[in-house]
Design an enzyme around this catalytic site. Structure first.
Site, PDB file in Angstrom:
ATOM      1  N   GLU A   1       0.438  -1.058   0.045  1.00 54.38           N
ATOM      2  CA  GLU A   1       0.135   0.040  -0.102  1.00 54.38           C
ATOM      3  C   GLU A   1       0.972   1.604  -0.121  1.00 54.38           C
ATOM      4  OE1 GLU A   1      -1.941  -0.986   3.324  1.00 54.38           O
ATOM      5  OE2 GLU A   1      -0.252  -0.116   5.165  1.00 54.38           O
TER       6      GLU A   1
ATOM      7  N   CYS B   1       3.734   8.032   0.806  1.00 57.58           N
ATOM      8  CA  CYS B   1       4.163   6.886   1.856  1.00 57.58           C
ATOM      9  C   CYS B   1       4.218   5.656   1.159  1.00 57.58           C
ATOM     10  CB  CYS B   1       3.506   6.794   3.202  1.00 57.58           C
ATOM     11  SG  CYS B   1       4.274   5.670   3.953  1.00 57.58           S
TER      12      CYS B   1
ATOM     13  N   CYS C   1       6.429  -7.669   6.721  1.00 58.92           N
ATOM     14  CA  CYS C   1       7.155  -7.072   7.475  1.00 58.92           C
ATOM     15  C   CYS C   1       7.752  -8.299   8.337  1.00 58.92           C
ATOM     16  CB  CYS C   1       6.550  -5.740   8.314  1.00 58.92           C
ATOM     17  SG  CYS C   1       8.941  -5.559   8.754  1.00 58.92           S
TER      18      CYS C   1
ATOM     19  N   CYS D   1       7.413  -6.638  15.188  1.00 61.15           N
ATOM     20  CA  CYS D   1       6.339  -5.509  15.815  1.00 61.15           C
ATOM     21  C   CYS D   1       5.466  -5.803  16.914  1.00 61.15           C
ATOM     22  CB  CYS D   1       7.030  -4.018  15.683  1.00 61.15           C
ATOM     23  SG  CYS D   1       8.652  -3.371  15.387  1.00 61.15           S
TER      24      CYS D   1
ATOM     25  N   CYS E   1       1.827  -3.370  15.254  1.00 62.86           N
ATOM     26  CA  CYS E   1       2.315  -3.609  13.931  1.00 62.86           C
ATOM     27  C   CYS E   1       1.626  -4.294  12.764  1.00 62.86           C
ATOM     28  CB  CYS E   1       2.910  -3.157  13.509  1.00 62.86           C
ATOM     29  SG  CYS E   1       3.296  -2.496  11.618  1.00 62.86           S
TER      30      CYS E   1
ATOM     31  N   CYS F   1       0.218   1.759   8.344  1.00 65.07           N
ATOM     32  CA  CYS F   1       1.334   0.513   8.381  1.00 65.07           C
ATOM     33  C   CYS F   1      -0.015  -0.882   8.139  1.00 65.07           C
ATOM     34  CB  CYS F   1       1.944   0.272   9.286  1.00 65.07           C
ATOM     35  SG  CYS F   1       3.611   0.358   9.271  1.00 65.07           S
TER      36      CYS F   1
HETATM   37  N1  SAH Z   1      10.533  -0.449   9.261  1.00 68.16           N
HETATM   38  C1  SAH Z   1      10.090   0.753   9.531  1.00 68.16           C
HETATM   39  C2  SAH Z   1       9.067   1.345   8.220  1.00 68.16           C
HETATM   40  C3  SAH Z   1       7.425   1.198   8.957  1.00 68.16           C
HETATM   41  S1  SAH Z   1       6.666   1.262  10.112  1.00 68.16           S
HETATM   42  C4  SAH Z   1       9.816   1.517  10.872  1.00 68.16           C
HETATM   43  O1  SAH Z   1       9.153   0.292  11.836  1.00 68.16           O
HETATM   44  O2  SAH Z   1      10.357   2.113  11.098  1.00 68.16           O
HETATM   45  C5  SAH Z   1       6.530   3.550  10.445  1.00 68.16           C
HETATM   46  C6  SAH Z   1       6.358   4.179  11.375  1.00 68.16           C
HETATM   47  O3  SAH Z   1       5.035   3.060  11.756  1.00 68.16           O
HETATM   48  C7  SAH Z   1       6.459   2.902  12.679  1.00 68.16           C
HETATM   49  O4  SAH Z   1       7.563   3.652  13.150  1.00 68.16           O
HETATM   50  C8  SAH Z   1       6.177   2.175  12.875  1.00 68.16           C
HETATM   51  O5  SAH Z   1       6.229   1.447  14.745  1.00 68.16           O
HETATM   52  C9  SAH Z   1       4.882   2.697  13.507  1.00 68.16           C
HETATM   53  N2  SAH Z   1       3.692   1.939  13.451  1.00 68.16           N
HETATM   54  C10 SAH Z   1       3.387   0.505  12.268  1.00 68.16           C
HETATM   55  N3  SAH Z   1       1.850   0.383  13.304  1.00 68.16           N
HETATM   56  C11 SAH Z   1       1.271   1.857  13.553  1.00 68.16           C
HETATM   57  C12 SAH Z   1       0.003   1.600  14.502  1.00 68.16           C
HETATM   58  N4  SAH Z   1      -0.864   1.120  14.334  1.00 68.16           N
HETATM   59  N5  SAH Z   1      -0.584   2.759  14.565  1.00 68.16           N
HETATM   60  C13 SAH Z   1       0.606   4.339  15.032  1.00 68.16           C
HETATM   61  N6  SAH Z   1       1.912   3.831  14.525  1.00 68.16           N
HETATM   62  C14 SAH Z   1       2.393   3.056  13.447  1.00 68.16           C
END
Ligand code: SAH
Length: 360
Positions: free
Chosen positions: A97, A110, A117, A121, A124, A341
């Protein structure tokens, strides 16, 4: 292998200089490369047949070996605040996306770097099914193209954030090819390196490799926790890496590039949004030239985390501010369309019950 080689190749999988060579090798003048790229990049060409300033014989040849694009927009969703989310489908049917956000004169896209991934995390949506594959450079580039095509005439993409699906630095080689091409005027984007942000979970070796490339990309490190124990819990790859290595690599990036590093910190209610967490984070960062971007969590259906109370967001921000740490709170955009994300892809793939959409 032989079969794969016979698969048609997307036009943007080679840069303009190689297209000029290809044209010459096939007995056509080099300027046909410009015409072809003009169609694909600026005139929204999706078939060779419509490229009517290119001779028929060349169009037929192109049709045999090439496809105009490697991706298509499979779904789009517009939020009331104007945020547009595009589900991009690759030739192999896999989906990622990208999100287009408008604010004042900024038009920010973005982009995703991987299908899925591998970082896992815990809060996420992108990592719920692991990583399927890296995106090719042109698949990253084409996301910007689709986003730009969605803009009204006369508007253009001003900023790129690599914060979509995937761990950006796990696909560093392809990402750099894509970003360098976005920054070259030749292909018609001409975005400044300073307007591109690469977000990473914090892979120290890759951060150092990026620093050594001597570009001016802005680095954002997803920290999410001020202590080893809490980061281990939220960002499982931290077990292997450790906070100190992440911070030292980010310091080295700043020293090498002169670009201030941003630390992203997703605020999860009752998990990492307490006053003590803010004080511990301030202790880590006061002596550093860093900026903190607080991101109130966008809930993901099925995951046990909640959005923090507005009061705890303010408290967290003020503790950092009083310690002299530069801090902003990210405005949430596109919540009604799951523009966080990995969320929309899951919904369109039928993974989630659409009725859960209103949760965020
Ligand atoms: N893998 C990379 C980039 C992708 S995620 C990273 O970890 O930075 C981009 C950002 O969005 C990251 O800081 C991630 O932790 C955050 N993110 C992921 N899911 C989220 C959610 N549901 N709400 C808010 N931020 C989120």
């Amino acid at each position: 292998m032989a079969d794969r080689e016979l698969e048609p190749r997307p036009v943007l999988s080679i840069p303009p200089v190689e297209w000029r060579e290809w044209m010459r090798e096939h007995g056509h003048p080099a300027y046909r490369a410009e015409q072809l790229l003009e169609w694909v990049v600026h005139r929204r060409g999706t078939s060779f047949a419509e490229m009517d300033n290119i001779p028929l014989v060349l169009r037929r040849l192109l049709e045999t070996w090439w496809v105009p694009l490697a991706t298509r927009v499979a779904a789009r969703d517009l939020a009331p605040d104007g945020t547009l989310k595009l589900v991009i489908e690759c030739l192999d049917g896999r989906r990622v996306e990208c999100v287009l956000m408008a604010e004042e004169s900024r038009r920010t896209v973005c982009v995703s770097t991987q299908v899925g991934c591998g970082m896992g995390c815990v809060f996420c949506a992108s990592g719920l099914n692991g990583v399927e594959r890296n995106l090719a450079a042109h698949e990253i580039l084409e996301q910007v193209l689709h986003a730009r095509n969605a803009l009204p005439a006369g508007e253009t993409i001003t900023h790129v954030v690599v914060m979509g699906m995937g761990e950006s630095l796990a696909n560093l080689d392809n990402l750099i090819v894509a970003l360098d091409r976005l920054c070259s005027a030749e292909e018609g984007f001409g975005i400044s390196q300073r307007r591109i942000t690469i977000s990473t979970v914090g892979l120290p070796e890759k951060i150092l490799k990026l620093a050594a490339l001597d570009r001016r990309y802005h680095l954002a490190v997803s920290l999410h926790a001020p202590t080893e124990a809490l980061r281990d819990q939220l960002v499982p790859v931290n077990h292997k890496i450790g906070l100190t290595a992440v911070l030292e690599a980010a310091d080295a990036y700043f020293a090498q590039t002169g670009r201030q590093v941003t630390y992203e910190y997703v605020l999860l209610k009752g998990v990492n949004d307490r006053a003590g967490d803010a004080r511990a984070l301030a202790d880590l960062l006061t002596a550093r030239q860093a900026h903190v971007n607080l991101i109130p969590y966008n809930p993901v259906a099925g995951l046990p985390y909640d959005r923090p109370d507005p009061e705890s967001v303010t408290r967290f921000r003020e503790i950092l501010r009083h310690s002299g740490v530069s801090v902003t709170v990210r405005k949430t955009k596109g919540r009604s369309i799951d523009a966080a994300c990995g969320q929309l892809r899951r919904r369109t793939a039928g993974v989630l019950d659409p009725s859960l959409e209103s949760r965020s």
